[in-house]
Design a protein around this motif. Sequence first.
Motif, PDB file in Angstrom:
ATOM      1  N   LEU A  63      -2.110   2.379  -0.877  1.00 42.19           N
ATOM      2  CA  LEU A  63      -2.842   1.790   0.257  1.00 42.19           C
ATOM      3  C   LEU A  63      -2.083   2.014   1.570  1.00 42.19           C
ATOM      4  O   LEU A  63      -2.673   2.325   2.604  1.00 42.19           O
ATOM      5  CB  LEU A  63      -3.093   0.290   0.028  1.00 42.19           C
ATOM      6  CG  LEU A  63      -3.968  -0.061  -1.185  1.00 42.19           C
ATOM      7  CD1 LEU A  63      -4.202  -1.566  -1.251  1.00 42.19           C
ATOM      8  CD2 LEU A  63      -5.306   0.669  -1.178  1.00 42.19           C
ATOM      9  N   ASP A  64      -0.736   1.875   1.504  1.00 43.35           N
ATOM     10  CA  ASP A  64       0.087   2.121   2.717  1.00 43.35           C
ATOM     11  C   ASP A  64      -0.105   3.536   3.231  1.00 43.35           C
ATOM     12  O   ASP A  64      -0.291   3.763   4.421  1.00 43.35           O
ATOM     13  CB  ASP A  64       1.585   1.975   2.390  1.00 43.35           C
ATOM     14  CG  ASP A  64       2.003   0.524   2.437  1.00 43.35           C
ATOM     15  OD1 ASP A  64       1.144  -0.316   2.735  1.00 43.35           O
ATOM     16  OD2 ASP A  64       3.192   0.260   2.156  1.00 43.35           O
ATOM     17  N   GLN A  65      -0.032   4.475   2.293  1.00 46.18           N
ATOM     18  CA  GLN A  65      -0.161   5.896   2.666  1.00 46.18           C
ATOM     19  C   GLN A  65      -1.541   6.144   3.298  1.00 46.18           C
ATOM     20  O   GLN A  65      -1.653   6.840   4.311  1.00 46.18           O
ATOM     21  CB  GLN A  65       0.004   6.733   1.405  1.00 46.18           C
ATOM     22  CG  GLN A  65       0.280   8.174   1.670  1.00 46.18           C
ATOM     23  CD  GLN A  65       0.378   8.965   0.365  1.00 46.18           C
ATOM     24  OE1 GLN A  65       0.075   8.472  -0.717  1.00 46.18           O
ATOM     25  NE2 GLN A  65       0.800  10.197   0.473  1.00 46.18           N
ATOM     26  N   ALA A  66      -2.567   5.550   2.695  1.00 47.45           N
ATOM     27  CA  ALA A  66      -3.924   5.740   3.224  1.00 47.45           C
ATOM     28  C   ALA A  66      -4.027   5.154   4.624  1.00 47.45           C
ATOM     29  O   ALA A  66      -4.632   5.751   5.520  1.00 47.45           O
ATOM     30  CB  ALA A  66      -4.942   5.084   2.294  1.00 47.45           C
ATOM     31  N   ARG A  67      -3.426   3.983   4.816  1.00 44.30           N
ATOM     32  CA  ARG A  67      -3.546   3.328   6.141  1.00 44.30           C
ATOM     33  C   ARG A  67      -2.793   4.119   7.200  1.00 44.30           C
ATOM     34  O   ARG A  67      -3.222   4.184   8.353  1.00 44.30           O
ATOM     35  CB  ARG A  67      -3.057   1.883   6.039  1.00 44.30           C
ATOM     36  CG  ARG A  67      -4.104   1.054   5.303  1.00 44.30           C
ATOM     37  CD  ARG A  67      -3.694  -0.330   4.958  1.00 44.30           C
ATOM     38  NE  ARG A  67      -4.823  -1.022   4.349  1.00 44.30           N
ATOM     39  CZ  ARG A  67      -4.735  -1.925   3.386  1.00 44.30           C
ATOM     40  NH1 ARG A  67      -3.538  -2.281   2.914  1.00 44.30           N
ATOM     41  NH2 ARG A  67      -5.813  -2.489   2.904  1.00 44.30           N
ATOM     42  N   PRO A  74     -16.585  -5.010  -6.931  1.00 42.89           N
ATOM     43  CA  PRO A  74     -16.435  -5.646  -5.609  1.00 42.89           C
ATOM     44  C   PRO A  74     -15.020  -5.475  -5.057  1.00 42.89           C
ATOM     45  O   PRO A  74     -14.833  -5.376  -3.853  1.00 42.89           O
ATOM     46  CB  PRO A  74     -16.745  -7.125  -5.875  1.00 42.89           C
ATOM     47  CG  PRO A  74     -17.374  -7.188  -7.222  1.00 42.89           C
ATOM     48  CD  PRO A  74     -16.998  -5.949  -7.981  1.00 42.89           C
ATOM     49  N   GLN A  75     -14.014  -5.471  -5.931  1.00 40.19           N
ATOM     50  CA  GLN A  75     -12.621  -5.353  -5.451  1.00 40.19           C
ATOM     51  C   GLN A  75     -12.146  -3.894  -5.429  1.00 40.19           C
ATOM     52  O   GLN A  75     -10.950  -3.612  -5.421  1.00 40.19           O
ATOM     53  CB  GLN A  75     -11.683  -6.232  -6.305  1.00 40.19           C
ATOM     54  CG  GLN A  75     -11.446  -5.776  -7.727  1.00 40.19           C
ATOM     55  CD  GLN A  75     -12.550  -6.193  -8.703  1.00 40.19           C
ATOM     56  OE1 GLN A  75     -13.740  -6.188  -8.398  1.00 40.19           O
ATOM     57  NE2 GLN A  75     -12.146  -6.534  -9.923  1.00 40.19           N
ATOM     58  N   SER A  76     -13.102  -2.980  -5.380  1.00 41.43           N
ATOM     59  CA  SER A  76     -12.834  -1.541  -5.425  1.00 41.43           C
ATOM     60  C   SER A  76     -11.896  -1.071  -4.310  1.00 41.43           C
ATOM     61  O   SER A  76     -12.054  -1.431  -3.145  1.00 41.43           O
ATOM     62  CB  SER A  76     -14.184  -0.841  -5.291  1.00 41.43           C
ATOM     63  OG  SER A  76     -14.055   0.406  -4.653  1.00 41.43           O
ATOM     64  N   PHE A  77     -10.945  -0.225  -4.687  1.00 42.22           N
ATOM     65  CA  PHE A  77     -10.032   0.347  -3.687  1.00 42.22           C
ATOM     66  C   PHE A  77     -10.731   1.413  -2.845  1.00 42.22           C
ATOM     67  O   PHE A  77     -10.451   1.547  -1.654  1.00 42.22           O
ATOM     68  CB  PHE A  77      -8.807   0.960  -4.383  1.00 42.22           C
ATOM     69  CG  PHE A  77      -7.982  -0.058  -5.122  1.00 42.22           C
ATOM     70  CD1 PHE A  77      -7.293  -1.047  -4.437  1.00 42.22           C
ATOM     71  CD2 PHE A  77      -7.894  -0.050  -6.510  1.00 42.22           C
ATOM     72  CE1 PHE A  77      -6.534  -1.999  -5.112  1.00 42.22           C
ATOM     73  CE2 PHE A  77      -7.139  -0.996  -7.192  1.00 42.22           C
ATOM     74  CZ  PHE A  77      -6.462  -1.974  -6.500  1.00 42.22           C
ATOM     75  N   LEU A  95      -6.352   8.083  -3.266  1.00 40.04           N
ATOM     76  CA  LEU A  95      -5.608   6.884  -3.655  1.00 40.04           C
ATOM     77  C   LEU A  95      -5.284   7.064  -5.133  1.00 40.04           C
ATOM     78  O   LEU A  95      -6.183   6.997  -5.975  1.00 40.04           O
ATOM     79  CB  LEU A  95      -6.468   5.637  -3.471  1.00 40.04           C
ATOM     80  CG  LEU A  95      -7.179   5.472  -2.125  1.00 40.04           C
ATOM     81  CD1 LEU A  95      -8.183   4.335  -2.187  1.00 40.04           C
ATOM     82  CD2 LEU A  95      -6.146   5.222  -1.037  1.00 40.04           C
ATOM     83  N   GLU A  96      -4.006   7.285  -5.433  1.00 41.55           N
ATOM     84  CA  GLU A  96      -3.666   7.601  -6.830  1.00 41.55           C
ATOM     85  C   GLU A  96      -2.766   6.531  -7.442  1.00 41.55           C
ATOM     86  O   GLU A  96      -2.135   5.751  -6.740  1.00 41.55           O
ATOM     87  CB  GLU A  96      -2.962   8.958  -6.892  1.00 41.55           C
ATOM     88  CG  GLU A  96      -3.883  10.103  -6.505  1.00 41.55           C
ATOM     89  CD  GLU A  96      -3.265  11.451  -6.823  1.00 41.55           C
ATOM     90  OE1 GLU A  96      -3.669  12.047  -7.828  1.00 41.55           O
ATOM     91  OE2 GLU A  96      -2.371  11.894  -6.077  1.00 41.55           O
ATOM     92  N   GLY A  97      -2.721   6.532  -8.761  1.00 42.16           N
ATOM     93  CA  GLY A  97      -1.836   5.621  -9.485  1.00 42.16           C
ATOM     94  C   GLY A  97      -2.299   4.176  -9.450  1.00 42.16           C
ATOM     95  O   GLY A  97      -1.496   3.254  -9.606  1.00 42.16           O
ATOM     96  N   LEU A  98      -3.596   3.967  -9.287  1.00 39.64           N
ATOM     97  CA  LEU A  98      -4.101   2.602  -9.080  1.00 39.64           C
ATOM     98  C   LEU A  98      -4.099   1.754 -10.351  1.00 39.64           C
ATOM     99  O   LEU A  98      -4.260   0.547 -10.283  1.00 39.64           O
ATOM    100  CB  LEU A  98      -5.516   2.663  -8.476  1.00 39.64           C
ATOM    101  CG  LEU A  98      -5.600   3.373  -7.119  1.00 39.64           C
ATOM    102  CD1 LEU A  98      -7.049   3.512  -6.668  1.00 39.64           C
ATOM    103  CD2 LEU A  98      -4.782   2.642  -6.053  1.00 39.64           C
ATOM    104  N   VAL A 141      -0.044   0.616  -6.337  1.00 40.78           N
ATOM    105  CA  VAL A 141      -1.241   0.320  -5.537  1.00 40.78           C
ATOM    106  C   VAL A 141      -0.842   0.143  -4.076  1.00 40.78           C
ATOM    107  O   VAL A 141      -1.441   0.736  -3.168  1.00 40.78           O
ATOM    108  CB  VAL A 141      -1.958  -0.954  -6.059  1.00 40.78           C
ATOM    109  CG1 VAL A 141      -3.042  -1.401  -5.086  1.00 40.78           C
ATOM    110  CG2 VAL A 141      -2.545  -0.710  -7.443  1.00 40.78           C
ATOM    111  N   ALA A 142       0.214  -0.645  -3.851  1.00 39.91           N
ATOM    112  CA  ALA A 142       0.658  -0.900  -2.470  1.00 39.91           C
ATOM    113  C   ALA A 142       1.038   0.419  -1.792  1.00 39.91           C
ATOM    114  O   ALA A 142       0.702   0.645  -0.616  1.00 39.91           O
ATOM    115  CB  ALA A 142       1.824  -1.880  -2.458  1.00 39.91           C
TER     116      ALA A 142
END
Length: 202
Positions: A186-190, A13-16, A172-175, A182-183
Amino acid sequence: MTAILQLLVSPRPQSFSRLIAREVVAGIARLRPEARIVERDLAADPPPHPDRDLYDAILSATADEDPRFALSEQLIAELEAADVVVIGTPMNNFTVPSTLKAWIDHIVRIRRSFRSTPAGKIGLLRDRPVIIVTAHGGYCGDAPPAQPDFLTPYLRAIFATIGIRQTEFLRLEGLSRGPERVAAALDQARRWIENGLPQSLR
Ligand SMILES: Cc1cc2nc3c(=O)[nH]c(=O)nc-3n(C[C@H](O)[C@H](O)[C@H](O)COP(=O)(O)O)c2cc1C
């Protein structure tokens, strides 16, 4: 009207990959407010592995209406109806999770989504953008210890086989390397969602 097929793979459920795939879909919907979204959740409703019936139907060159193709036809129709496809998937053991592979085994079907010629396979589906968000615990790029990536080239090749060449990857790498990594992912993806969505969608 724009039809978006959202394909989610992770059972978490909390999947990136789920989170960012949904944000990609929301980004497209901002550009195309009239968009209709169809969700296929492969974790909640996993397609079966190809069984003997599917093998026999494929190998006997039977009609598309053969009931043994019912699920394959349903999944292909869902893909054909989509103007854009957004997939959120983890990397599992350097490649696609088995649920996504099972979906592929239903949609990549000889004489229906591709045909085989002496010159190679020819895709039978209309080209369209497919945005693939991939979640990785580690790194496949330059950061050590780099791992092999059989997921990206595989998905690129499999979609090209059925005629879809507009594949875009958002990694999304290094999760699994702590909250800072992680941050950053996610920033890069956004940022990519803000600026990098395919021109054809703008
Ligand atoms: C069975 C399994 C295999 C995995 N294999 C890899 C791998 O090959 N490379 C990698 O970087 N991460 C791997 N991971 C880690 C996941 O890709 C990572 O936790 C990712 O965030 C999961 O996706 P999600 O956040 O969308 O649920 C694996 C995790 C599991 C459960």
